[in-house]
Design a protein around this motif. Structure first.
Motif, mmCIF file in Angstrom:
data_model
loop_
_atom_site.group_PDB
_atom_site.id
_atom_site.type_symbol
_atom_site.label_atom_id
_atom_site.label_comp_id
_atom_site.label_asym_id
_atom_site.label_seq_id
_atom_site.Cartn_x
_atom_site.Cartn_y
_atom_site.Cartn_z
ATOM 1 N N ALA A 69 0.777 -1.453 0.063
ATOM 2 C CA ALA A 69 0.005 0.055 0.078
ATOM 3 C C ALA A 69 0.878 1.253 0.016
ATOM 4 N N ARG A 70 2.117 1.233 0.622
ATOM 5 C CA ARG A 70 2.963 2.183 0.713
ATOM 6 C C ARG A 70 4.578 1.952 0.147
ATOM 7 N N ARG A 103 6.990 6.895 9.148
ATOM 8 C CA ARG A 103 5.505 6.532 8.903
ATOM 9 C C ARG A 103 5.506 4.881 8.531
ATOM 10 N N ALA A 104 6.385 4.137 9.116
ATOM 11 C CA ALA A 104 6.552 2.809 8.744
ATOM 12 C C ALA A 104 7.068 2.374 7.498
ATOM 13 N N VAL A 105 7.609 3.281 6.704
ATOM 14 C CA VAL A 105 8.346 3.088 5.462
ATOM 15 C C VAL A 105 9.821 3.117 5.474
ATOM 16 N N PRO A 106 10.688 2.301 5.055
ATOM 17 C CA PRO A 106 12.053 2.401 5.047
ATOM 18 C C PRO A 106 12.555 3.244 4.089
ATOM 19 N N LEU A 107 13.603 4.235 4.456
ATOM 20 C CA LEU A 107 14.323 5.012 3.566
ATOM 21 C C LEU A 107 15.711 5.103 3.666
ATOM 22 N N LEU A 108 16.334 5.372 2.539
ATOM 23 C CA LEU A 108 17.907 5.194 2.833
ATOM 24 C C LEU A 108 18.505 6.316 3.545
ATOM 25 N N ASP A 109 19.188 6.212 4.776
ATOM 26 C CA ASP A 109 19.682 7.169 5.454
ATOM 27 C C ASP A 109 20.710 8.078 4.513
ATOM 28 N N GLY A 110 20.989 9.276 4.753
ATOM 29 C CA GLY A 110 22.010 10.170 4.081
ATOM 30 C C GLY A 110 21.551 10.759 2.649
ATOM 31 N N CYS A 117 5.172 7.364 0.219
ATOM 32 C CA CYS A 117 4.097 7.540 -0.607
ATOM 33 C C CYS A 117 3.098 6.334 -0.417
ATOM 34 N N THR A 118 2.032 6.599 -0.810
ATOM 35 C CA THR A 118 0.897 5.310 -0.853
ATOM 36 C C THR A 118 0.561 5.078 -2.257
ATOM 37 N N GLY A 133 2.404 7.621 -7.239
ATOM 38 C CA GLY A 133 2.368 7.645 -5.562
ATOM 39 C C GLY A 133 1.923 9.080 -5.025
ATOM 40 N N ARG A 134 1.160 9.036 -4.012
ATOM 41 C CA ARG A 134 0.480 10.101 -3.335
ATOM 42 C C ARG A 134 1.328 10.420 -2.280
ATOM 43 N N VAL A 135 2.208 11.477 -2.156
ATOM 44 C CA VAL A 135 3.094 11.745 -1.099
ATOM 45 C C VAL A 135 2.435 12.113 0.063
ATOM 46 N N GLU A 136 2.799 11.342 1.105
ATOM 47 C CA GLU A 136 1.970 11.704 2.625
ATOM 48 C C GLU A 136 3.176 12.350 3.481
ATOM 49 N N ASP A 137 4.333 12.211 2.969
ATOM 50 C CA ASP A 137 5.366 12.588 3.978
ATOM 51 C C ASP A 137 6.605 12.790 3.212
ATOM 52 N N LEU A 138 7.514 13.982 3.648
ATOM 53 C CA LEU A 138 8.460 14.219 2.939
ATOM 54 C C LEU A 138 9.604 14.729 3.863
#
Length: 183
Positions: A69-70, A103-110, A117-118, A133-138
């Motif tokens: 979903a995300r 928001r429980a989504v992994p992102l690459l540090d750095g 996105c959902t 993807g609908r961006v819900e946080d950035l």
């Protein structure tokens, strides 16, 4: 060749002359975090905030995004080339891959930017699927980006204020009998 008569390699080479940024798309799976390097990424809309990533139907990420979903998008910094290769299918055993979670989504540090996105919609696109993807946080920071040009990773830097641009060389006039395709 397809029905257009275009050689796929030539098409790829021509499109490779368009410099792009480099992203890593990530999601969670039952087996853990899965990531994929992607430069087929673009913004679509400000209102609502939408992005698009094109994923080959043969890529493992394709099935993961269809089930998820995300997902996250990390815009890579110039010093993250090793991570770009890692997620492009050339893993290095000694590479530490640090993730941050939003928001429980992994992102690459750095990375220079993170987008959570959902999956808003999917559309067929030849041998790829276009994931909207609908961006819900950035989150973002300043820094030098990793770029991709002509099949290679490269680094780019903005001109410094007051630095003169080198003038472009004048192009010759196109001949009137210009062929549809050059040799």
């Amino acid at each position: 060749m397809d029905d257009t008569g275009l050689d796929p390699r030539e098409f790829r080479n021509a499109l490779g002359r368009f410099a792009t940024g480099v992203t890593v798309v990530t999601t969670t799976t039952p087996a853990g975090v899965h990531g994929m390097t992607a430069n087929a990424f673009t913004s679509v809309s400000l209102d609502p905030p939408l992005i698009l990533v094109a994923v080959s139907r043969r890529a493992r990420m394709h099935a993961h995004l269809l089930a998820a979903a995300r997902f996250g998008v990390s815009v890579l910094a110039a010093d993250q080339e090793a991570h770009a290769w890692h997620f492009a299918g050339r893993p290095r055993a000694d590479l530490v891959t640090p993730f941050v979670w939003r928001r429980a989504v992994p992102l690459l540090d750095g990375a220079l930017a993170h987008l959570v996105c959902t999956v808003d919609a999917t559309h067929p696109g030849g041998d790829h699927t276009l994931f909207l993807g609908r961006v819900e946080d950035l989150w973002y920071r300043d820094g030098m980006p990793l770029a991709f040009y002509a099949g290679r990773f490269c680094r780019i830097a903005p001109l410094r204020p007051g630095e003169p641009e080198e003038p472009l060389a004048a192009l010759p006039e196109a001949p009137a009998d210009l062929p549809d395709r050059w040799p």
